[in-house]
Design a protein around this motif. Structure first.
Motif, PDB file in Angstrom:
ATOM      1  N   MET A  20       0.829  -1.195   0.000  1.00  0.00           N
ATOM      2  CA  MET A  20       0.000   0.000   0.000  1.00  0.00           C
ATOM      3  C   MET A  20       0.866   1.248   0.000  1.00  0.00           C
ATOM      4  SD  MET A  20      -2.962   1.098   2.716  1.00  0.00           S
ATOM      5  CE  MET A  20      -3.978  -0.297   2.250  1.00  0.00           C
ATOM      6  N   CYS A  21       1.969   1.210   0.755  1.00  0.00           N
ATOM      7  CA  CYS A  21       2.855   2.380   0.835  1.00  0.00           C
ATOM      8  C   CYS A  21       3.494   2.678  -0.511  1.00  0.00           C
ATOM      9  CB  CYS A  21       3.960   2.128   1.861  1.00  0.00           C
ATOM     10  SG  CYS A  21       3.334   1.824   3.521  1.00  0.00           S
ATOM     11  N   VAL A  22       4.004   1.611  -1.155  1.00  0.00           N
ATOM     12  CA  VAL A  22       4.735   1.798  -2.398  1.00  0.00           C
ATOM     13  C   VAL A  22       3.793   2.104  -3.564  1.00  0.00           C
ATOM     14  CG1 VAL A  22       6.274   0.685  -4.049  1.00  0.00           C
ATOM     15  CG2 VAL A  22       6.613   0.342  -1.591  1.00  0.00           C
ATOM     16  N   GLY A  23       2.653   1.436  -3.601  1.00  0.00           N
ATOM     17  CA  GLY A  23       1.763   1.541  -4.756  1.00  0.00           C
ATOM     18  C   GLY A  23       0.946   2.806  -4.803  1.00  0.00           C
ATOM     19  N   GLN A  24       0.752   3.482  -3.651  1.00  0.00           N
ATOM     20  CA  GLN A  24      -0.098   4.658  -3.614  1.00  0.00           C
ATOM     21  C   GLN A  24       0.743   5.886  -3.319  1.00  0.00           C
ATOM     22  OE1 GLN A  24      -3.163   3.790  -0.749  1.00  0.00           O
ATOM     23  NE2 GLN A  24      -4.186   2.312  -2.062  1.00  0.00           N
ATOM     24  N   SER A  25       1.325   6.476  -4.342  1.00  0.00           N
ATOM     25  CA  SER A  25       2.146   7.664  -4.151  1.00  0.00           C
ATOM     26  C   SER A  25       1.267   8.838  -3.748  1.00  0.00           C
ATOM     27  CB  SER A  25       2.898   8.007  -5.442  1.00  0.00           C
ATOM     28  OG  SER A  25       3.621   9.213  -5.287  1.00  0.00           O
ATOM     29  N   ILE A  26       1.742   9.631  -2.811  1.00  0.00           N
ATOM     30  CA  ILE A  26       0.952  10.775  -2.345  1.00  0.00           C
ATOM     31  C   ILE A  26       1.385  12.082  -3.018  1.00  0.00           C
ATOM     32  CG2 ILE A  26       0.435   9.694  -0.125  1.00  0.00           C
ATOM     33  CD1 ILE A  26       2.642  11.416   1.114  1.00  0.00           C
ATOM     34  N   LEU A  27       2.275  11.978  -4.030  1.00  0.00           N
ATOM     35  CA  LEU A  27       2.701  13.153  -4.795  1.00  0.00           C
ATOM     36  C   LEU A  27       2.242  13.010  -6.240  1.00  0.00           C
ATOM     37  CD1 LEU A  27       6.343  13.665  -3.477  1.00  0.00           C
ATOM     38  CD2 LEU A  27       4.339  15.052  -2.937  1.00  0.00           C
ATOM     39  N   PRO A  28       1.801  14.110  -6.859  1.00  0.00           N
ATOM     40  CA  PRO A  28       1.408  14.049  -8.276  1.00  0.00           C
ATOM     41  C   PRO A  28       2.591  13.652  -9.144  1.00  0.00           C
ATOM     42  CG  PRO A  28       0.695  16.105  -7.240  1.00  0.00           C
ATOM     43  CD  PRO A  28       1.647  15.443  -6.287  1.00  0.00           C
ATOM     44  N   PRO A  29       2.321  13.127 -10.334  1.00  0.00           N
ATOM     45  CA  PRO A  29       3.413  12.761 -11.243  1.00  0.00           C
ATOM     46  C   PRO A  29       4.307  13.971 -11.531  1.00  0.00           C
ATOM     47  CG  PRO A  29       1.317  11.926 -12.051  1.00  0.00           C
ATOM     48  CD  PRO A  29       0.993  12.845 -10.915  1.00  0.00           C
ATOM     49  N   GLY A  30       5.594  13.749 -11.581  1.00  0.00           N
ATOM     50  CA  GLY A  30       6.541  14.833 -11.857  1.00  0.00           C
ATOM     51  C   GLY A  30       7.028  14.756 -13.294  1.00  0.00           C
ATOM     52  N   GLN A 118       3.973   7.512   1.519  1.00  0.00           N
ATOM     53  CA  GLN A 118       5.245   7.970   0.954  1.00  0.00           C
ATOM     54  C   GLN A 118       5.045   8.411  -0.493  1.00  0.00           C
ATOM     55  OE1 GLN A 118       8.702   5.193   0.464  1.00  0.00           O
ATOM     56  NE2 GLN A 118       9.586   6.478   2.076  1.00  0.00           N
ATOM     57  N   GLY A 119       5.891   9.304  -0.929  1.00  0.00           N
ATOM     58  CA  GLY A 119       5.852   9.746  -2.318  1.00  0.00           C
ATOM     59  C   GLY A 119       7.201  10.277  -2.747  1.00  0.00           C
ATOM     60  N   GLU A 120       7.474  10.175  -4.023  1.00  0.00           N
ATOM     61  CA  GLU A 120       8.731  10.684  -4.578  1.00  0.00           C
ATOM     62  C   GLU A 120       8.436  11.510  -5.818  1.00  0.00           C
ATOM     63  OE1 GLU A 120      11.189   7.372  -5.460  1.00  0.00           O
ATOM     64  OE2 GLU A 120      11.748   6.986  -3.364  1.00  0.00           O
ATOM     65  N   THR A 121       9.236  12.536  -6.023  1.00  0.00           N
ATOM     66  CA  THR A 121       9.116  13.330  -7.242  1.00  0.00           C
ATOM     67  C   THR A 121      10.472  13.967  -7.523  1.00  0.00           C
ATOM     68  OG1 THR A 121       7.767  14.976  -8.407  1.00  0.00           O
ATOM     69  CG2 THR A 121       8.475  15.551  -6.189  1.00  0.00           C
ATOM     70  N   THR A 122      10.603  14.480  -8.730  1.00  0.00           N
ATOM     71  CA  THR A 122      11.859  15.115  -9.149  1.00  0.00           C
ATOM     72  C   THR A 122      11.610  16.591  -9.444  1.00  0.00           C
ATOM     73  OG1 THR A 122      12.690  13.056 -10.116  1.00  0.00           O
ATOM     74  CG2 THR A 122      13.712  15.095 -10.872  1.00  0.00           C
ATOM     75  N   LEU A 123      12.529  17.414  -9.004  1.00  0.00           N
ATOM     76  CA  LEU A 123      12.481  18.853  -9.285  1.00  0.00           C
ATOM     77  C   LEU A 123      13.593  19.202 -10.268  1.00  0.00           C
ATOM     78  CD1 LEU A 123      11.552  21.798  -8.724  1.00  0.00           C
ATOM     79  CD2 LEU A 123      13.220  21.829  -6.833  1.00  0.00           C
ATOM     80  N   ASN A 124      13.223  19.884 -11.349  1.00  0.00           N
ATOM     81  CA  ASN A 124      14.205  20.431 -12.288  1.00  0.00           C
ATOM     82  C   ASN A 124      14.239  21.944 -12.119  1.00  0.00           C
ATOM     83  OD1 ASN A 124      14.761  17.910 -13.436  1.00  0.00           O
ATOM     84  ND2 ASN A 124      13.055  18.086 -14.865  1.00  0.00           N
ATOM     85  N   VAL A 125      15.405  22.495 -11.935  1.00  0.00           N
ATOM     86  CA  VAL A 125      15.571  23.934 -11.724  1.00  0.00           C
ATOM     87  C   VAL A 125      16.228  24.550 -12.961  1.00  0.00           C
ATOM     88  CG1 VAL A 125      16.556  25.745 -10.273  1.00  0.00           C
ATOM     89  CG2 VAL A 125      15.769  23.597  -9.237  1.00  0.00           C
ATOM     90  N   TYR A 126      15.591  25.603 -13.477  1.00  0.00           N
ATOM     91  CA  TYR A 126      16.071  26.249 -14.699  1.00  0.00           C
ATOM     92  C   TYR A 126      16.387  27.720 -14.431  1.00  0.00           C
ATOM     93  CZ  TYR A 126      13.796  22.213 -16.910  1.00  0.00           C
ATOM     94  OH  TYR A 126      13.410  20.939 -17.259  1.00  0.00           O
ATOM     95  N   THR A 127      17.359  28.226 -15.167  1.00  0.00           N
ATOM     96  CA  THR A 127      17.625  29.660 -15.167  1.00  0.00           C
ATOM     97  C   THR A 127      16.738  30.308 -16.216  1.00  0.00           C
ATOM     98  OG1 THR A 127      19.932  29.262 -14.565  1.00  0.00           O
ATOM     99  CG2 THR A 127      19.395  31.437 -15.444  1.00  0.00           C
ATOM    100  N   LYS A 128      16.033  31.370 -15.859  1.00  0.00           N
ATOM    101  CA  LYS A 128      15.135  32.028 -16.806  1.00  0.00           C
ATOM    102  C   LYS A 128      15.910  32.602 -17.991  1.00  0.00           C
ATOM    103  CE  LYS A 128      11.422  33.373 -13.639  1.00  0.00           C
ATOM    104  NZ  LYS A 128      10.678  34.507 -13.041  1.00  0.00           N
ATOM    105  N   ILE A 129      15.293  32.541 -19.152  1.00  0.00           N
ATOM    106  CA  ILE A 129      15.894  33.095 -20.367  1.00  0.00           C
ATOM    107  C   ILE A 129      15.653  34.596 -20.384  1.00  0.00           C
ATOM    108  CG2 ILE A 129      15.801  33.111 -22.887  1.00  0.00           C
ATOM    109  CD1 ILE A 129      14.879  30.155 -22.673  1.00  0.00           C
ATOM    110  N   THR A 130      16.717  35.374 -20.445  1.00  0.00           N
ATOM    111  CA  THR A 130      16.600  36.833 -20.400  1.00  0.00           C
ATOM    112  C   THR A 130      17.098  37.515 -21.665  1.00  0.00           C
ATOM    113  OG1 THR A 130      18.735  36.966 -19.266  1.00  0.00           O
ATOM    114  CG2 THR A 130      16.764  36.895 -17.885  1.00  0.00           C
TER     115      THR A 130
END
Length: 318
Positions: A20-30, A118-130
């Motif tokens: 139940m812990c592994v199969g039900q992620s509590i974070l939206p898809p990343g 439990q939940g896992e997700t990935t964050l991508n950090v970008y520099t804004k285009i100026t």
């Protein structure tokens, strides 16, 4: 119950519990996307419980960054004043993002009742285009003789480049090709359709910018024509206008019945039409860069003469 049966029972209970812990992620898809110096929120799909969670903890790349229990809150020093926890749902806000914040985040919630979540997700950090630019080699381009290229550059984290011409997307053809990263478009050789504005749109998930570059291709003269009447009454003022598609604009000259009468003017004006100035008017257009020349002919008649010719033809038919 013997040991074998006990082991099976325990295995089934543990499989159901942890499954139940592994199969039900509590974070939206990343993944989530964030911009340097901005903030990002990690929201869970957990509803606030009637009884507060026993604990909520977040880790980044396997290292705990914040843990909150009913008794205390612990935050990793480098995240002080940059991180906030929403205790009721387990959500997290991370502020003043830097490139190093990109990676995998894990949340673990231990409720008062039921299995941990439990939940896992990935964050991508970008520099804004100026800023963005299109560069092209400095050269005099002549249709069907010259080749060139356009290179699109920009500041910030660029994840895609889209090329357009006259607001329409460019695609590979017999003349057009692109570098593997779409940074450069090659035109081999250029023609009249290559002349004009090109747009390059650089973007990433948090920003975008479009830059325009006008490419000058010398071509022509093409599609030369004379605008004016082919017949007019005697005594009438007649204006003949010569046009041509050409870059740079063409120089024009005129011939009347094979004799040069006017140079460097696209317009030929006959103040009063009479029998002496009816005949063939030839307009020649010359491009001084491409060194090419084209011409066209207009046969101008007087209307009375035309009527008389028709009358003679009709009489001979009768």
């Amino acid at each position: 119950m013997d040991k074998k049966m006990l082991c099976v029972a325990v295995k089934l209970v543990l499989t159901g519990y942890f499954g139940m812990c592994v199969g039900q992620s509590i974070l939206p898809p990343g993944p989530l996307s964030g911009a340097v110096a901005d903030s990002v929120k990690f929201s869970t799909n957990v509803q606030p419980p009637a009884t507060p969670f026993i604990s909520v903890s977040w880790s980044f790349k396997g290292v705990n960054i914040i843990t909150s229990t009913s008794a205390s809150n612990t935050t990793r020093p480098e995240y002080t004043n940059r991180i906030s926890l929403e205790r009721a749902t387990g959500g997290l806000e991370l502020r003043n993002l830097v490139q190093e914040d990109g990676g995998e985040y894990t949340v673990t919630i231990v409720p008062a009742e039921g299995p941990q979540k439990q939940g896992e997700t990935t964050l991508n950090v970008y520099t804004k285009i100026t800023a963005a630019t299109i560069r092209s080699p400095a050269a005099v381009l002549i249709e069907d003789e010259s080749s060139t290229n356009l290179t699109c550059e920009g500041s910030g984290s660029i994840s895609s480049r889209v090329w357009m011409k006259d607001e329409q997307p460019l695609s590979p053809s017999s003349r057009l090709s692109f570098s593997a990263d779409n940074r450069t478009v090659f035109i081999q050789p250029v023609d009249s359709s290559s002349h004009g504005p090109y747009q390059c749109r650089v973007s990433n998930p948090v920003s975008s910018m479009t830059v325009v570059h006008n490419l000058t291709v010398n071509f022509g003269p093409h599609n030369i024509s004379i605008v004016g009447p082919s017949a007019a009454p005697p005594g009438q003022r007649v204006t003949l206008q010569c046009t041509a598609d050409s870059v740079p604009p063409a120089n024009f000259s005129w011939l009347f019945n094979g004799n040069e009468t006017r140079v460097d003017d696209s317009m030929f004006i006959i103040e009063r039409l009479n029998a002496e100035n009816t005949g063939n008017y030839t307009c020649s257009a010359r491009n001084m860069v491409t060194r090419r020349e084209n011409s066209t002919v207009l046969n101008l008649r007087g209307k009375e003469l035309e009527i008389m010719i028709l009358y003679i033809i009709k009489s001979s038919d009768g």
